[in-house]
Motif scaffolding. Structure first.
Motif, mmCIF file in Angstrom:
data_model
loop_
_atom_site.group_PDB
_atom_site.id
_atom_site.type_symbol
_atom_site.label_atom_id
_atom_site.label_comp_id
_atom_site.label_asym_id
_atom_site.label_seq_id
_atom_site.Cartn_x
_atom_site.Cartn_y
_atom_site.Cartn_z
ATOM 1 N N GLN A 1 5.248 10.903 5.410
ATOM 2 C CA GLN A 1 6.078 10.539 4.122
ATOM 3 C C GLN A 1 6.909 9.354 4.436
ATOM 4 O O GLN A 1 7.092 8.622 3.389
ATOM 5 N N ASP B 1 0.880 -1.275 0.042
ATOM 6 C CA ASP B 1 -0.012 -0.084 0.195
ATOM 7 C C ASP B 1 0.958 1.067 0.112
ATOM 8 O O ASP B 1 0.178 2.355 -0.141
ATOM 9 N N ARG B 2 2.110 1.136 0.064
ATOM 10 C CA ARG B 2 2.987 2.504 0.212
ATOM 11 C C ARG B 2 3.180 2.688 -1.185
ATOM 12 O O ARG B 2 3.048 2.343 -2.476
ATOM 13 N N SER B 3 3.802 4.148 -1.177
ATOM 14 C CA SER B 3 4.058 5.116 -2.636
ATOM 15 C C SER B 3 5.290 4.162 -2.978
ATOM 16 O O SER B 3 6.155 3.665 -2.190
ATOM 17 N N ARG B 4 5.677 4.159 -4.433
ATOM 18 C CA ARG B 4 6.880 3.908 -4.811
ATOM 19 C C ARG B 4 7.895 5.044 -4.952
ATOM 20 O O ARG B 4 8.216 5.903 -5.774
ATOM 21 N N GLN B 5 8.365 5.254 -3.455
ATOM 22 C CA GLN B 5 9.159 6.222 -3.198
ATOM 23 C C GLN B 5 10.177 5.683 -1.991
ATOM 24 O O GLN B 5 9.917 4.892 -1.403
ATOM 25 N N MET C 1 5.023 5.948 4.234
ATOM 26 C CA MET C 1 4.683 5.731 3.000
ATOM 27 C C MET C 1 5.920 5.276 2.113
ATOM 28 O O MET C 1 5.312 5.095 0.787
ATOM 29 N N SER C 2 6.990 5.351 2.810
ATOM 30 C CA SER C 2 8.163 5.128 1.853
ATOM 31 C C SER C 2 8.468 3.645 1.869
ATOM 32 O O SER C 2 8.276 2.987 2.797
ATOM 33 N N ARG C 3 9.312 3.129 1.015
ATOM 34 C CA ARG C 3 9.721 1.690 1.198
ATOM 35 C C ARG C 3 11.112 1.675 1.539
ATOM 36 O O ARG C 3 11.284 0.360 2.146
ATOM 37 N N ASN D 1 10.388 6.831 -7.082
ATOM 38 C CA ASN D 1 11.036 8.400 -6.826
ATOM 39 C C ASN D 1 12.105 8.535 -5.744
ATOM 40 O O ASN D 1 11.734 7.668 -4.749
#
Length: 460
Positions: free
Chosen positions: A324, A241-245, A327-329, A278
């Motif tokens: 933030q 569910d996290r952003s690709r960041q 939500m990061s990997r 990103n």
């Protein structure tokens, strides 16, 4: 020293700040929403260990703490009321008559004004756990104020050298040297400007001593801090569910220009293209930060390149920073800031950290005893939590990010970073017979002085 008055005993320990405890290490302040949370959140803990709050029939005559004014004198007044009342009616908690005089401005900044830089994280954790153990705490922001509170800091070495501050032949009511503890963020052994002249265990550190294998082997005293309680209020986000960041741990642009920069400034855009993710962060562009001189070294060019996946969110508050990161990997270090608390926040949120190895033994690159890294306390850990990567190693850089970003990990808090561990170390600080230890040290110092060596001699 035990201060005696009318058969009532109050034990006082003073914690001063060291000149080496640098604000400049941490680039931006993070302020929480409530300045009262540290005290309010610990109320239940006070009750459980027997800290006696003032009864409502008395507190109704006094105004509550003002969250807008954020005046630490109000906090001191409330703590002193609680102490005086429990002494008067003889129902103090077991540790309530033991006072920690927090004479380092980081305490007031962190607890009352909600500052969350690295030193603030440590100060808040120390304060919160002292309160949870039931000790009385007072703030002071000047020599005069510390001395006034002592009679009923600031830099430890400065007080040791000031006959108006420390107990001595001309100041019998001063603060005994052995009651003064040096509040150092880094694991310094002393010797620098305004450091503790007592040295040894009178130096308190936020971070473990990297020169030794265990706390007991270190000449100084590791206290540490914990982010466990606050972090665990926010559940980790599932990896899917996290952003690709990838979160870049850098609060100032200077960090990718100074001598400790671990990578190459081209890595981020290149890696974004290769990995399809990103690289994001929240850094400020201050052309003079950390002693950078644009007239001599040139203007720093911002590395933000949104078209190629390098994004700067700018200065963030604590809430947005936490959002933030969770939500990061992956969180990746760039070499500075040294020993930042942020990787612990990431790990608690189930986000692995890439720890740059800045210097090493070229004949044996994986000999950890030779490493100088951005976060020495994390050297001991391995994937999938910590990925230690040598500086300027493009292949290692890419492989670590690739593996870490695809590997889900649970919330992780190292054993030495738990609230329980911090409380145990604070209990040892508050309950040790420092006068007896100081007496032994004084004999050694007198012998050194007699033999012609330079030695700091003090009064018990």
């Amino acid at each position: 020293m035990i201060i005696s008055k009318n058969s009532v005993y109050v034990k006082v320990i003073v914690i001063f700040i060291s000149a080496a405890f640098l604000y400049s290490v941490f680039g931006f302040s993070k302020r929480s929403q409530s300045a009262l949370g540290a005290r309010i959140g610990a109320e239940a803990a006070f009750q459980s260990i027997g800290y006696t709050l003032a009864p409502s029939r008395i507190t109704k005559y006094f105004p509550p703490l003002d969250p807008q004014r954020r005046d630490y004198h109000e906090w001191n007044a409330q703590s002193l009321r609680e102490l005086h009342i429990c002494l008067a009616i003889e129902n103090c908690g077991p540790n309530q008559q033991k006072v920690a005089l927090l004479a380092a401005h980081w305490f007031e900044e962190a607890v009352v004004r909600s500052w969350r830089g690295g030193e603030g994280v440590w100060a808040l954790s120390v304060y919160k756990n002292l309160r949870a153990l039931g000790y009385t705490t007072l703030f002071a922001n000047s020599f005069d104020e510390a001395l006034q509170q002592w009679s009923f800091a600031i830099k430890a070495g400065e007080c040791h050298q000031d006959p108006k501050c420390v107990k001595g032949p001309t100041n019998p009511t001063g603060i005994p040297a052995w009651k003064i503890f040096d509040f150092e963020f880094f694991a310094s052994h002393g010797g620098h400007f305004h450091a503790s002249l007592m040295k040894g265990k009178w130096i308190l550190s936020a971070n473990p001593d990297p020169r030794v294998q265990s706390e007991d082997e270190s000449p100084i005293q590791y206290i540490g801090y914990s982010i466990e309680e606050d972090c665990q209020k926010i559940p980790p986000v599932r990896l899917a569910d996290r952003s690709r960041q990838i979160w870049m741990l850098m609060k100032q642009l200077t960090y990718v220009y100074n001598d400790n920069f671990a990578w190459n400034r081209s890595y981020f855009a290149l890696a974004s293209e290769e990995l399809g993710m990103n690289f994001v962060g929240g850094w400020q562009v201050d052309q003079h930060y950390g002693g950078w001189n644009p007239d001599l070294k040139g203007l720093m060019t911002d590395i933000e390149d949104r078209d190629h996946g390098v994004i700067n969110f700018g200065r963030l508050d604590q809430t947005e920073f936490t959002r933030q990161v969770r939500m990061s990997r992956v969180m990746i270090g760039v070499g500075s800031p040294w020993w930042s608390p942020s990787p612990y926040n990431a790990l608690c949120q189930g986000v692995p950290f890439i720890n740059p190895i800045l210097r090493w033994n070229t004949k044996d690159p994986w000999d950890k005893s030779s490493w100088y890294t951005q976060h020495p306390s994390l050297n001991q850990f391995e994937p999938p939590f910590i990925y230690n990567v040598h500086a300027k190693d493009w292949d290692g850089f890419i492989e670590a990010i690739k593996t870490a970003s695809r590997t889900e990990i649970p919330s992780f808090i190292p054993n030495h970073m738990t609230e329980r561990a911090v409380q145990e170390r604070l209990r040892r600080l508050m309950e040790t017979d420092w006068k007896s230890k100081a007496a032994i040290l004084l004999e050694e110092r007198l012998a050194d002085a007699k033999s012609g060596q330079k030695a700091y001699v003090f009064e018990l």
